[in-house]
Design a protein around this motif. Structure first.
Motif, PDB file in Angstrom:
ATOM      1  N   ILE A  86       0.865  -1.184   0.000  1.00 31.00           N
ATOM      2  CA  ILE A  86       0.000   0.000   0.000  1.00 31.00           C
ATOM      3  C   ILE A  86       0.895   1.226   0.000  1.00 31.00           C
ATOM      4  O   ILE A  86       1.773   1.361   0.857  1.00 31.00           O
ATOM      5  CB  ILE A  86      -0.908   0.010   1.245  1.00 31.00           C
ATOM      6  N   SER A  87       0.694   2.114  -0.966  1.00 28.30           N
ATOM      7  CA  SER A  87       1.598   3.252  -1.153  1.00 28.30           C
ATOM      8  C   SER A  87       1.682   4.162   0.068  1.00 28.30           C
ATOM      9  O   SER A  87       2.717   4.783   0.320  1.00 28.30           O
ATOM     10  CB  SER A  87       1.170   4.077  -2.377  1.00 28.30           C
ATOM     11  N   THR A  88       0.595   4.247   0.841  1.00 26.31           N
ATOM     12  CA  THR A  88       0.583   5.158   1.987  1.00 26.31           C
ATOM     13  C   THR A  88       1.233   4.564   3.239  1.00 26.31           C
ATOM     14  O   THR A  88       1.414   5.266   4.233  1.00 26.31           O
ATOM     15  CB  THR A  88      -0.864   5.567   2.327  1.00 26.31           C
ATOM     16  N   VAL A  89       1.565   3.279   3.197  1.00 29.35           N
ATOM     17  CA  VAL A  89       2.237   2.638   4.339  1.00 29.35           C
ATOM     18  C   VAL A  89       3.740   2.797   4.167  1.00 29.35           C
ATOM     19  O   VAL A  89       4.334   2.240   3.241  1.00 29.35           O
ATOM     20  CB  VAL A  89       1.866   1.141   4.443  1.00 29.35           C
ATOM     21  N   THR A  90       4.352   3.565   5.042  1.00 31.90           N
ATOM     22  CA  THR A  90       5.778   3.896   4.923  1.00 31.90           C
ATOM     23  C   THR A  90       6.659   2.661   4.990  1.00 31.90           C
ATOM     24  O   THR A  90       7.554   2.468   4.159  1.00 31.90           O
ATOM     25  CB  THR A  90       6.194   4.879   6.043  1.00 31.90           C
ATOM     26  N   LYS A  91       6.442   1.813   5.983  1.00 33.11           N
ATOM     27  CA  LYS A  91       7.237   0.592   6.158  1.00 33.11           C
ATOM     28  C   LYS A  91       6.360  -0.606   5.860  1.00 33.11           C
ATOM     29  O   LYS A  91       5.432  -0.916   6.614  1.00 33.11           O
ATOM     30  CB  LYS A  91       7.780   0.516   7.591  1.00 33.11           C
ATOM     31  N   TRP A  92       6.660  -1.282   4.727  1.00 29.84           N
ATOM     32  CA  TRP A  92       5.807  -2.393   4.328  1.00 29.84           C
ATOM     33  C   TRP A  92       6.206  -3.663   5.068  1.00 29.84           C
ATOM     34  O   TRP A  92       7.064  -4.429   4.663  1.00 29.84           O
ATOM     35  CB  TRP A  92       5.866  -2.615   2.821  1.00 29.84           C
ATOM     36  N   HIS A 100       0.432   1.810  10.914  1.00 29.45           N
ATOM     37  CA  HIS A 100      -0.248   2.718   9.976  1.00 29.45           C
ATOM     38  C   HIS A 100      -1.736   2.812  10.280  1.00 29.45           C
ATOM     39  O   HIS A 100      -2.310   3.909  10.325  1.00 29.45           O
ATOM     40  CB  HIS A 100      -0.029   2.220   8.544  1.00 29.45           C
ATOM     41  N   VAL A 101      -2.376   1.662  10.493  1.00 32.20           N
ATOM     42  CA  VAL A 101      -3.814   1.643  10.763  1.00 32.20           C
ATOM     43  C   VAL A 101      -4.119   2.313  12.100  1.00 32.20           C
ATOM     44  O   VAL A 101      -5.078   3.074  12.223  1.00 32.20           O
ATOM     45  CB  VAL A 101      -4.355   0.194  10.737  1.00 32.20           C
ATOM     46  N   LYS A 102      -3.284   2.057  13.108  1.00 28.77           N
ATOM     47  CA  LYS A 102      -3.482   2.698  14.417  1.00 28.77           C
ATOM     48  C   LYS A 102      -3.367   4.211  14.306  1.00 28.77           C
ATOM     49  O   LYS A 102      -4.127   4.958  14.928  1.00 28.77           O
ATOM     50  CB  LYS A 102      -2.461   2.165  15.421  1.00 28.77           C
ATOM     51  N   MET A 103      -2.415   4.680  13.483  1.00 28.48           N
ATOM     52  CA  MET A 103      -2.238   6.111  13.279  1.00 28.48           C
ATOM     53  C   MET A 103      -3.450   6.713  12.572  1.00 28.48           C
ATOM     54  O   MET A 103      -3.916   7.796  12.920  1.00 28.48           O
ATOM     55  CB  MET A 103      -0.976   6.380  12.469  1.00 28.48           C
ATOM     56  N   GLU A 104      -3.972   5.992  11.575  1.00 22.90           N
ATOM     57  CA  GLU A 104      -5.161   6.468  10.863  1.00 22.90           C
ATOM     58  C   GLU A 104      -6.347   6.595  11.813  1.00 22.90           C
ATOM     59  O   GLU A 104      -7.102   7.561  11.758  1.00 22.90           O
ATOM     60  CB  GLU A 104      -5.520   5.509   9.723  1.00 22.90           C
TER      61      GLU A 104
END
Length: 234
Positions: A86-92, A100-104
Motif C-alpha cells: 500500500i503506497s501510503t504505508v511507509t514501512k511495508w 499505519h492503521v493505528k495512526m489512521e
C-alpha cells in the motif's frame, strides 16, 4: 450470510462445496467480511480457495487494513504475503501495517484533522476530474471516503469516475450505496440509471431513471437518458 453471522463452520462447508470466494461486486467481498469480523479460520479457508486479498471494499479499504483494525495480528500475518504494498504505508511489514492503521484511527479521532484532510482530498479529486484524470480522481475520492464513509456526494462522484473509465460494476456499486444513504436524492438514482445503461440493463435503467425524474422532474439530463432507456427497451 454465513460470514455475516460469523458462522465459520457453515462458511467452510460452503467454500468446500464450491461457493464463489471472489468479490461479488464492490458492495460485497467475502474476504473483507471475514477480516473485519476477525474470523481467522475463514480468512485461511478463503485464501486457500483463491480469494483475492487485493480487492478494495466500497470505502477503499483492503482486507489487511480491516484485519489490523478489527482482527488479530495473526490475521494480518496471514494476509500479508499475498497483499500488494500500500503506497501510503511507509514501512511495508506486518508491524508497519498495524502502526499505519493505528495512526489512521488516531487521526480520525481529531475532528480538525479530518475536516482539513477531507476538504483537501475532495479538492484534489475535483481538480483531477476536471482534467479528465478519472483514475486519480477516483483515488482521491476513495481516500476521502476513508475520512467519511457516509458522504453520498463522494460516492456519486466516484461512481461517475468508474463510468468514465468503463467500469460499470463499480459505478453501479457506488450508486447503489449512494441511494442507501440518500434514497430521495435524484442524482443518486440518475447515477444508478447510467450504470445500468452502461451494462445494457435497460429495464433497470428505466426503473432508476423513472425514480430520478419523479424526484427531479425539471432535470433535462435525467430526462434525456430516460428517453434513451425507453427507446432501447423496445
Amino acid at each position: 450470510m454465513a460470514l455475516h453471522k460469523s458462522n465459520v463452520s457453515c462458511a467452510k462447508l460452503l467454500i468446500q462445496g464450491g461457493a464463489n470466494v471472489s468479490s461479488a461486486g464492490p458492495c460485497y467481498n467475502p474476504l473483507v467480511t471475514a477480516a473485519e469480523k476477525g474470523l481467522t479460520e475463514a480468512i485461511k479457508c478463503l485464501l486457500e480457495a483463491g480469494a483475492n486479498p487485493n480487492v478494495l471494499d466500497q470505502f477503499g479499504r483492503l482486507p489487511i487494513e480491516l484485519a489490523a483494525e478489527y482482527g488479530t495480528r495473526e490475521d494480518v500475518e496471514m494476509l500479508f504475503p499475498s497483499t500488494l504494498p500500500i503506497s501510503t504505508v511507509t514501512k511495508w511489514s506486518v508491524d508497519g501495517i498495524v502502526s499505519h492503521v493505528k495512526m489512521e484511527i488516531k487521526q480520525l479521532e481529531d475532528d480538525n484533522f479530518v475536516q482539513t484532510r477531507a476538504s483537501d482530498l475532495k479538492q484534489q479529486g475535483d481538480e483531477a476530474f476536471k482534467k479528465q484524470d478519472y483514475l486519480n480522481a477516483s483515488v482521491f475520492y476513495t481516500q476521502d471516503l476513508k475520512m467519511d464513509n457516509f458522504d453520498a456526494k463522494l460516492l456519486s462522484n466516484r461512481s461517475l469516475c468508474w463510468l468514465r473509465m468503463g467500469n460499470g460494476e463499480r459505478a453501479f456499486g457506488d450508486a447503489h450505496e449512494c441511494i442507501a444513504l440518500c434514497p430521495k436524492w435524484a442524482k443518486a438514482h440518475y447515477r444508478l440509471g447510467a450504470a445500468f445503461m452502461f451494462m445494457e440493463d435497460y429495464n433497470g435503467a428505466y426503473q432508476s431513471l423513472s425514480r430520478a425524474l419523479e424526484l427531479d422532474p425539471e432535470s433535462k439530463e435525467v430526462e434525456k437518458l430516460f428517453w434513451e432507456a425507453m427507446e432501447l427497451m423496445s
